[in-house]
Design an enzyme around this catalytic site. Sequence first.
Site, mmCIF file in Angstrom:
data_model
loop_
_atom_site.group_PDB
_atom_site.id
_atom_site.type_symbol
_atom_site.label_atom_id
_atom_site.label_comp_id
_atom_site.label_asym_id
_atom_site.label_seq_id
_atom_site.Cartn_x
_atom_site.Cartn_y
_atom_site.Cartn_z
ATOM 1 N N LYS A 79 29.930 -27.268 -0.074
ATOM 2 C CA LYS A 79 30.198 -28.095 1.114
ATOM 3 C C LYS A 79 28.991 -28.268 2.029
ATOM 4 O O LYS A 79 29.027 -29.074 2.965
ATOM 5 C CB LYS A 79 31.332 -27.469 1.936
ATOM 6 C CG LYS A 79 32.589 -27.179 1.150
ATOM 7 C CD LYS A 79 33.561 -26.370 1.980
ATOM 8 C CE LYS A 79 34.685 -25.814 1.134
ATOM 9 N NZ LYS A 79 34.228 -24.759 0.207
ATOM 10 N N GLU B 149 34.496 -34.419 -4.007
ATOM 11 C CA GLU B 149 35.947 -34.353 -3.782
ATOM 12 C C GLU B 149 36.427 -32.916 -3.625
ATOM 13 O O GLU B 149 37.277 -32.606 -2.788
ATOM 14 C CB GLU B 149 36.669 -35.008 -4.965
ATOM 15 C CG GLU B 149 38.190 -34.953 -4.908
ATOM 16 C CD GLU B 149 38.785 -35.931 -3.906
ATOM 17 O OE1 GLU B 149 39.160 -35.465 -2.813
ATOM 18 O OE2 GLU B 149 38.865 -37.121 -4.219
ATOM 19 N N VAL C 199 36.878 -30.449 -0.183
ATOM 20 C CA VAL C 199 37.987 -30.375 0.780
ATOM 21 C C VAL C 199 39.247 -29.775 0.179
ATOM 22 O O VAL C 199 39.866 -28.903 0.777
ATOM 23 C CB VAL C 199 38.295 -31.778 1.357
ATOM 24 C CG1 VAL C 199 39.509 -31.741 2.276
ATOM 25 C CG2 VAL C 199 37.084 -32.303 2.110
ATOM 26 N N GLY D 89 41.404 -12.329 -4.475
ATOM 27 C CA GLY D 89 40.272 -13.232 -4.588
ATOM 28 C C GLY D 89 40.412 -14.519 -3.805
ATOM 29 O O GLY D 89 39.637 -15.460 -3.995
ATOM 30 N N GLU E 223 36.722 -14.851 1.011
ATOM 31 C CA GLU E 223 35.352 -14.457 0.746
ATOM 32 C C GLU E 223 35.265 -12.929 0.754
ATOM 33 O O GLU E 223 36.179 -12.261 1.252
ATOM 34 C CB GLU E 223 34.422 -15.037 1.823
ATOM 35 C CG GLU E 223 34.339 -16.557 1.844
ATOM 36 C CD GLU E 223 33.654 -17.119 0.612
ATOM 37 O OE1 GLU E 223 32.767 -16.453 0.048
ATOM 38 O OE2 GLU E 223 34.046 -18.237 0.197
ATOM 39 N N ASP F 140 34.733 -22.334 7.153
ATOM 40 C CA ASP F 140 34.951 -23.160 5.967
ATOM 41 C C ASP F 140 35.847 -24.355 6.292
ATOM 42 O O ASP F 140 35.603 -25.471 5.832
ATOM 43 C CB ASP F 140 35.587 -22.295 4.869
ATOM 44 C CG ASP F 140 35.564 -22.982 3.512
ATOM 45 O OD1 ASP F 140 34.470 -23.399 3.097
ATOM 46 O OD2 ASP F 140 36.631 -23.111 2.895
ATOM 47 N N LYS G 299 35.160 -28.588 6.086
ATOM 48 C CA LYS G 299 36.052 -29.550 5.438
ATOM 49 C C LYS G 299 36.480 -30.642 6.414
ATOM 50 O O LYS G 299 36.558 -31.822 6.043
ATOM 51 C CB LYS G 299 37.277 -28.824 4.872
ATOM 52 C CG LYS G 299 36.949 -27.870 3.737
ATOM 53 C CD LYS G 299 38.189 -27.153 3.225
ATOM 54 C CE LYS G 299 37.849 -26.211 2.070
ATOM 55 N NZ LYS G 299 39.029 -25.529 1.533
#
Length: 818
Positions: free
Chosen positions: A580, A607, A610, A665, A668, A679, A683
């Site tokens: 990103k 793509e 996001v 998982g 992060e 994050d 987005k």
Amino acid sequence: MKVLKFGGSSVAKPDRIRQIIDILKAYYTKGEKFTVVFSAFGGITDALIEMSSLAAKGDESYLDAFEAFSKRHIEAIEDLLSGEYLETTLPQLENNHEVLKNLLYGIFLVREASSRTMDYVLSFGERNSCFIIAQVLRQSGINASYLDARKVIKTDKHFGSAKVDFDLSYQKIREHYSQNPEIQIVTGFVASAKGGLTTTLGRGGSDYTASLLAAGLDASVIEIWTDVDGVLTADPRKVKRALTIPSMTYAEAMEMSHFGAKVIYPPTLQPALKKNIPLYIKNTFNPSFEGTLISDHFDVGGHAVKGISSISDIALLTLSGSGLFGVPGTAGRLFSSLAQAGINIILITQGSSEHSISFAIQPKFANKAKRKVEEAFEYEINVGIVDPVKIESDLSVVAIIGENMRYQPGIAGRLFQAMGKNGINAVAIAQGSSELNISVVINRSDEAKALNALHEAFFLSKTKELHLFMVGVGLIGSTLIKQIKAQSTYLKEKRGLEIKIIGLANSKKMLFQEDGISLDDWGEQLNHSTTAMDVAIFIGKMKELNLSNTIFIDNTASEQIAGYYEAILDSSISISTPNKIAASSSYLQYQRLKTIATRRGVQFQYETNVGAGLPVISTLNDLITSGDQILKIEGVLSGSLSYIFNHFNTNQKFSEVVKKAKELGFTEPDPRVDLKGIDVRRKLIILARETGLPLEAKNVEVENILPEECLQAKTVEEFFTALEKADAHFTKLVEKAKDEGKALRFIASIDGTNAKISLQKVDHNHPFYTLSGSDNMIVFTTERYKERPLVVRGPGAGAEVTAAGIFAEVITIGNSLS
């Protein structure tokens, strides 16, 4: 009568000669009438040139080269012959070698190897090979006889590339063959002047010998046996998927030869062309293969383009200026000056404005040509109505060739589309009125790329080969490779796409294979690679290979790699990435990347930035493109935060849910990266920019949901300790939401120009209320979807769906290249 010719590669080793004997036995058994021309053993002509050069320099090591020459031929006859045939052949061969040795000693003494002397030296190659092979044929039961072509092919004394006396040669050929019914084994390349002096026929001389014999004997066909399956649609060294051309006309063959095809050489066709003798190009090592037929037959229903060829290194010179416009004789003066200087022109192009004339020549003549042309136009240059000649170097010419091009519209369009989609710029264009070829001058570095792109467009239009360079082979990257492998057969058979991974890299090592890395053991190959990972070198290698249909895939979250996107796009390479950083960096940089991609005709696909595999950006773009107006965008854009708040309730502590998300998982390694909304902000910025809003990170209001102690923790362990202390705070939040019949959701929204990220309570009427698992959801409120907003929902994280999203982008890019 058939005339067969075998080249040096066909007779390079005794085993290969045995293969030829088997071929000739089959002809002999069938009662065919034929004669055979042979070249010297492979590499021998070069060896003769080398030993002569050494001798002329006074270097006694010429004797070593001579001994190697002698040894090779003696070993060949000892391998191929036995008994009386060996006993009679060996002394004659040794006598030949003694003559050559004395000749070389003479060169050594006078320190000179004239063209006349060199023709005699070079004749020993063909004379040796033909004499040996004639004896092997006799031993195998074929009534063969050795014919030194100096007896029948007569030339002038232009040593090195002698001119043939056709009438005298044809007369002597007919006389000899009428008096000698045996199968004649003829020396290629060599001839003799009227006084008996040895001459040679120049480049392609053995083919020329075959063509002369065929013309003199009115042969039914000529067969040129070489080491490839006929004339190919392109140079197989540059185009791996080159195909054999079943048939072509003399004119097409001449054009292919002019533009670099190595199988035939134009002058060799002339005698056959004049007598309409068909010519077959066949493969010694695949004798059952039909090969290529060259004749005067024109197939109107055949392929529009027969072949693609190139000249690798040319210089383009341009004479321009207002003084050329409407002036008769300008072209005549230009080309006369070049002719007088002995400079051959490869290609000529002139615009209808008559303002300039460009012509391509060999680079070594560029400065001489410039000087001669400027001398011819000295007056015009001095008065300023003609500019000094401009030289452009490091160029190549690629040409598509075919007589049927004149009958099929759109050929030129397909050529330029294939080049344009691969970022190949046309420097100059030329096409004759016969439409037999279209030639394009391009940068030399783009030659192989252009050949492959054009070959794909005209011969493999049903299958497009994509070349991937992938950085990051962790969970997402390895899953993507697995998906490509599983779907490869379907894509090739049903969609006409063949995907090859050419470059792979992880954080430590990188691997390149131009023919494609095996997807069965790619991990093992990468682990055993000795090449350390260096991003600059990886990108440089990708650009250096300059393959057609190249796609770069970045499966990392690296800011360093994202910094190379501009250079990658500017090299006409498309990008697909879940990273990103580039799309959410400064708005100026985002615009710059998009602009470069558009200008270069490539795609910048992100793509998966996001919604992983969800069609979020594509849906948004479709709405905007179709004229809808975006009023509001709301989204739960983080799979990790979706999981956390979908599972957090009054029965569980917040810290325990976060730990579980980390173990699975979803987060992060340091969950604060997710919980701080960094994050999600990236987005949201990307979505806003797709709507045309020039949003920067500083313009996004992000609610901090973590206590200060959690933020200040130095390690992840300390963070969880601090988070446990804050469990009571989060429990109060979830209890209050429950009392109100609502659920907590971490929501990002764009409303007009306002961008906000916060923890909100939503009731059962809101789409976010029903979220479960780690699903993402994006709600678009638009003019068309005002009462019932458009909802996109599904897994927004995970290796499978993210890899699938990248895979879909690769296919989209591939389809755009068709």
